[in-house]
Structure formats: C-alpha cells, structure tokens
Scaffold this active site. Structure first.
Site, PDB file in Angstrom:
ATOM      1  N   LYS A  75       0.870  -1.288  -0.119  1.00 42.46           N
ATOM      2  CA  LYS A  75      -0.060  -0.114   0.014  1.00 42.46           C
ATOM      3  C   LYS A  75       0.756   1.206  -0.099  1.00 42.46           C
ATOM      4  CE  LYS A  75      -2.241  -1.346   3.696  1.00 42.46           C
ATOM      5  NZ  LYS A  75      -1.616  -2.871   3.874  1.00 42.46           N
ATOM      6  N   THR A  76       1.963   1.393   0.773  1.00 48.97           N
ATOM      7  CA  THR A  76       2.753   2.493   0.915  1.00 48.97           C
ATOM      8  C   THR A  76       3.578   2.679  -0.564  1.00 48.97           C
ATOM      9  OG1 THR A  76       2.965   2.127   3.363  1.00 48.97           O
ATOM     10  CG2 THR A  76       4.645   3.465   2.428  1.00 48.97           C
ATOM     11  N   ASP A 120      -1.188   6.862   6.267  1.00 50.93           N
ATOM     12  CA  ASP A 120      -1.062   5.392   6.487  1.00 50.93           C
ATOM     13  C   ASP A 120      -1.907   5.237   7.864  1.00 50.93           C
ATOM     14  OD1 ASP A 120      -0.316   2.700   6.277  1.00 50.93           O
ATOM     15  OD2 ASP A 120       1.754   3.055   6.870  1.00 50.93           O
ATOM     16  N   THR A 169      -5.751  -1.125   7.264  1.00 49.09           N
ATOM     17  CA  THR A 169      -5.680  -2.689   7.180  1.00 49.09           C
ATOM     18  C   THR A 169      -7.087  -3.346   7.491  1.00 49.09           C
ATOM     19  OG1 THR A 169      -5.251  -2.364   9.397  1.00 49.09           O
ATOM     20  CG2 THR A 169      -3.296  -3.136   8.229  1.00 49.09           C
ATOM     21  N   ARG A 228       6.266  -8.357   1.725  1.00 51.73           N
ATOM     22  CA  ARG A 228       7.380  -7.890   2.641  1.00 51.73           C
ATOM     23  C   ARG A 228       8.157  -9.251   3.345  1.00 51.73           C
ATOM     24  NH1 ARG A 228       4.885  -4.146   5.906  1.00 51.73           N
ATOM     25  NH2 ARG A 228       5.829  -2.333   5.021  1.00 51.73           N
TER      26      ARG A 228
HETATM   27  P1  ADP Z   1       2.171  -1.916   3.112  1.00 54.98           P
HETATM   28  O1  ADP Z   1       2.168  -0.370   3.370  1.00 54.98           O
HETATM   29  O2  ADP Z   1       0.977  -2.509   2.491  1.00 54.98           O
HETATM   30  O3  ADP Z   1       2.447  -2.363   4.518  1.00 54.98           O
HETATM   31  P2  ADP Z   1       4.779  -1.817   1.531  1.00 54.98           P
HETATM   32  O4  ADP Z   1       4.318  -0.865   0.529  1.00 54.98           O
HETATM   33  O5  ADP Z   1       5.395  -1.053   2.593  1.00 54.98           O
HETATM   34  O6  ADP Z   1       3.391  -2.470   2.254  1.00 54.98           O
HETATM   35  O7  ADP Z   1       5.283  -2.970   0.842  1.00 54.98           O
HETATM   36  C1  ADP Z   1       6.363  -3.676   1.595  1.00 54.98           C
HETATM   37  C2  ADP Z   1       7.609  -4.142   0.824  1.00 54.98           C
HETATM   38  O8  ADP Z   1       7.231  -5.266  -0.297  1.00 54.98           O
HETATM   39  C3  ADP Z   1       7.795  -3.055  -0.455  1.00 54.98           C
HETATM   40  O9  ADP Z   1       9.096  -2.499   0.174  1.00 54.98           O
HETATM   41  C4  ADP Z   1       8.472  -3.585  -1.451  1.00 54.98           C
HETATM   42  O10 ADP Z   1       9.810  -4.114  -1.211  1.00 54.98           O
HETATM   43  C5  ADP Z   1       7.607  -5.141  -1.436  1.00 54.98           C
HETATM   44  N1  ADP Z   1       6.427  -4.760  -2.314  1.00 54.98           N
HETATM   45  C6  ADP Z   1       5.317  -4.578  -2.004  1.00 54.98           C
HETATM   46  N2  ADP Z   1       4.410  -4.796  -3.021  1.00 54.98           N
HETATM   47  C7  ADP Z   1       5.187  -4.961  -4.299  1.00 54.98           C
HETATM   48  C8  ADP Z   1       4.771  -5.398  -5.612  1.00 54.98           C
HETATM   49  N3  ADP Z   1       3.467  -5.161  -6.035  1.00 54.98           N
HETATM   50  N4  ADP Z   1       5.666  -5.593  -6.192  1.00 54.98           N
HETATM   51  C9  ADP Z   1       7.166  -5.725  -5.769  1.00 54.98           C
HETATM   52  N5  ADP Z   1       7.496  -5.261  -4.499  1.00 54.98           N
HETATM   53  C10 ADP Z   1       6.500  -5.087  -3.638  1.00 54.98           C
END
Ligand code: ADP
Length: 350
Positions: A75-76, A120, A169, A228
């Site tokens: 998401k981030t 977030d 979430t 992640r």
């Molecule tokens: P959330 O905000 O949902 O907790 P993040 O955006 O921080 O998740 O994602 C965590 C890590 O996973 C990112 O830093 C990246 O390395 C990897 N990641 C997430 N989604 C993807 C994607 N679609 N393709 C490649 N890597 C991804």
C-alpha cells in the site's frame, strides 16, 4: 505499515509489519518505483493507470484513493508510485501521529497544488482530526475553531487541490463519512505464488544474489502471499546460504532456512498453529470470540485480526462466523487431527 502501539516483543520472521531498521537499510532498493515495476494487483494497477493519465491530462489533482488490505501487501509503495506517476511530491504521515486538528491543518497548509498526502493507518485518526479532514478533502478548505468559550472564532482557510491517499488494514474500522469521501477504493489481495516468485527474483537481482527458479517458487509458496514477508525470508535465506550453503540460493537452502525458522509447508509459523490448535482443542473447534482467543494466546486482538486471520481464512483453515471463529475441516487436517465422518457438520465435530 507499522505495528499497533501496544505491541511489544521481537519481530517474527513472518511478521508482515515493517521493521524500521529493515526499512531504512534495504527497503529503498527493493521498493517498486513505478507502475511497471509493481508486480501483481493487476486490476488495481490497470485502473490506476487510467486515473493517473486522466488527472495528468486535465492538469488537475487525482481523486482521493483508499487502499485497504493486510500489512506488507504494497500500500505504501503504491502511494509513492501514485505521486511518482502524477509527477508530484508525496507528504507521508500516519493516523496515530496526527494528534490534534492543528497538526493536520499545518500539514494541509504546507501542501502544494496537486500533491499527494499519504495517511497510513487512516483508521487510527482521532475523531476531531477526522472531522477537519472532511472539509479538506471535499471542499479543499480547512475550518478551525480558534480559542475557546464565547470568544472562540471560526476560521476558514482555502487549500490547494490535492490527492489524499489513505491506507488501512481494515476498511471496516473506518467511519462511514470518511470512507465515502474516497472516490477511488481498492481492496488489495494476497499475491499469487507466481507473482511472489517474480518479486523474489527481482529482489534477488537488486541484492546481487543468485537464486534458482525452483528456489524462488518454493520461497514464494511459503511467504504468506505477502511481498514484505517474501523479501524478509529472502534475506534470511541469504544468511543461511552464506554460512551453511554454497553461497547461492537453491531449493535446499530455502528449505533449510524455512525449517529453521519454524515455517511449515504452507507458510504458517508457530503462532498460526497455536491459533488453530487453541480453537481446535481449548475451544472445541469454536466458535470462539476474538477476545477470548487473544487472552488464551497472549497476543493482541488487532494483530490476530490484521495479521494471522486473513491468511488462515485465505487458506481455508479458519472461518469467521457471526458467533466467532471456527476451525475448518481443512484446518484440523493441517494440524493432523483426523475426522472420522466426512459428512459431519462443524457443530458436531467434537
Ligand atoms: P504496506 O504499506 O501495505 O504495509 P509496503 O508498500 O511497505 O506495504 O510493501 C512492503 C515491501 O514489499 C515494499 O518495500 C516492497 O519491497 C515490497 N512490495 C510490495 N508490493 C510490491 C509489488 N507489488 N511488487 C514488488 N514489490 C512489492
């Protein structure tokens, strides 16, 4: 996405929450930078391409976006990509950090035309702050009360047109008025094993690691459908390959790593199995309320709901019902509990 504030203890290998140290050291290299690099979530990506292009062509801010889904699904990353693709800066913050209306007003005031404000954990905004956000996102205006009592004055400040990207979430925890102010809403789902394998191979290249095709598939299958987690397990496998293996990542090293971390064939760890066996044995198969489960396991209710349950449900090992959580027949089989009669109903299992 960071863990709930009440949460303590060490990070589990399968923990999909961000570890600040990990984020600082290696995440920037692994984060996808644009929509082309973003693997999976095809419907989300395809639609975003349209919305971004349309907003750019109009020279206007894009509509507000809400991203829902378990932690670690990207998401981030997506919020950053939206800003990147729109060609504007992103202002990241999070629900619990904005304590007072004045804090939010200051952030809003510092935005430039068409920029992205990323909040977030938006479900953790407090109500007074949330109310300031309503007029900001709807009318691009901030209304604040200055002072107290009879001398209090209401001030209204115009804001630049901006795009709010909210991540949560659990969409269910968002108030209705807030949810309704997002014109674009996406539910992010766990990744398919082939998508995760692609992410793993891409991360391995960025980390300068050799990984066989079979090893990437094995790791993907046991990474909880979560990028992640896949990236974190890849780093652990790198350690095992360095110390105990030949240096490169083959299936043997991946199996060794996951076995040593207590991660089973379908990607469950000790806590997942404790949840299942607690429902099966202590609560006779369920239904059991999440609060009782949380007390029995000594784990935060939020963490059970955000982290463990979605994946156990996805694998069909656990079900959420109106009365509480129940373990499924497949869940019992996974624990090695055999049932005599295929046709017996859940209520009469025990
Ligand atoms: P959330 O905000 O949902 O907790 P993040 O955006 O921080 O998740 O994602 C965590 C890590 O996973 C990112 O830093 C990246 O390395 C990897 N990641 C997430 N989604 C993807 C994607 N679609 N393709 C490649 N890597 C991804």
């Amino acid at each position: 996405m960071s863990p709930p504030p009440t949460r303590g203890g060490p990070l589990r290998p399968l923990d999909p929450y961000a570890d600040p140290e990990e984020t600082r050291r290696e995440d920037p290299a692994l984060r996808p930078r644009n929509l082309d690099e973003y693997v999976g979530q095809k419907r989300v990506v395809d639609n975003l391409r349209v919305y971004v292009r349309a907003a750019r062509d109009r020279g206007d801010a894009m509509d507000h976006v809400l991203l829902c889904g378990p932690p670690g699904l990207g998401k981030t990353s997506l919020a950053r990509i939206i800003a990147e693709e729109l060609g504007v800066d992103i202002r990241p913050t999070s629900g619990p950090v904005i304590e007072r209306s004045g804090d939010l007003a200051a952030i809003l005031n510092s935005l430039n035309e068409r920029e992205v404000l990323f909040i977030d954990e938006i479900h953790r905004l407090n109500r007074t702050v949330e109310e300031v956000l309503y007029s900001a996102v709807e009318d691009f205006r901030v209304d604040l009360m200055l002072g107290q009592g009879p001398g209090a004055q209401s001030v209204s400040m115009p804001l630049p047109r901006f795009t709010l990207v909210g991540a949560t979430t659990r969409a269910g925890l968002l108030t209705r008025p807030l949810r309704e102010r997002f014109q674009i809403q996406f539910n992010m789902d766990f990744y398919e094993p082939d998508e995760l394998a692609e992410i793993i191979r891409r991360s391995a290249r960025r980390l300068d690691l050799g990984i066989s095709e079979a090893a990437s598939v094995e790791l993907a299958r046991r990474s909880r459908g979560t990028p992640r987690v896949a990236n974190r397990l890849l780093r652990r496998a790198r350690d095992f390959a360095h110390v105990e293996g030949a240096g490169s990542l083959d299936t043997g090293v991946i199996r060794l790593t996951l076995d040593r971390l207590g991660i089973d064939e379908v990607g469950l760890d000790e806590m997942d199995r404790r949840i299942l066996s607690s429902i099966a044995i202590k609560f006779s198969g369920g239904p059991v309320g999440v609060d009782n489960l949380s007390t029995a396991l000594g784990e935060e209710r939020d963490v059970i709901e955000d982290v463990y349950e979605p994946y156990l449900i996805r694998l069909g090992l656990l079900q959420r019902t109106r009365q509480g959580r129940i373990i499924t027949r497949r869940g019992l089989t996974h624990l090695g509990i055999d049932l005599p009669d295929e046709g017996s109903s859940q209520g009469s299992l025990f």
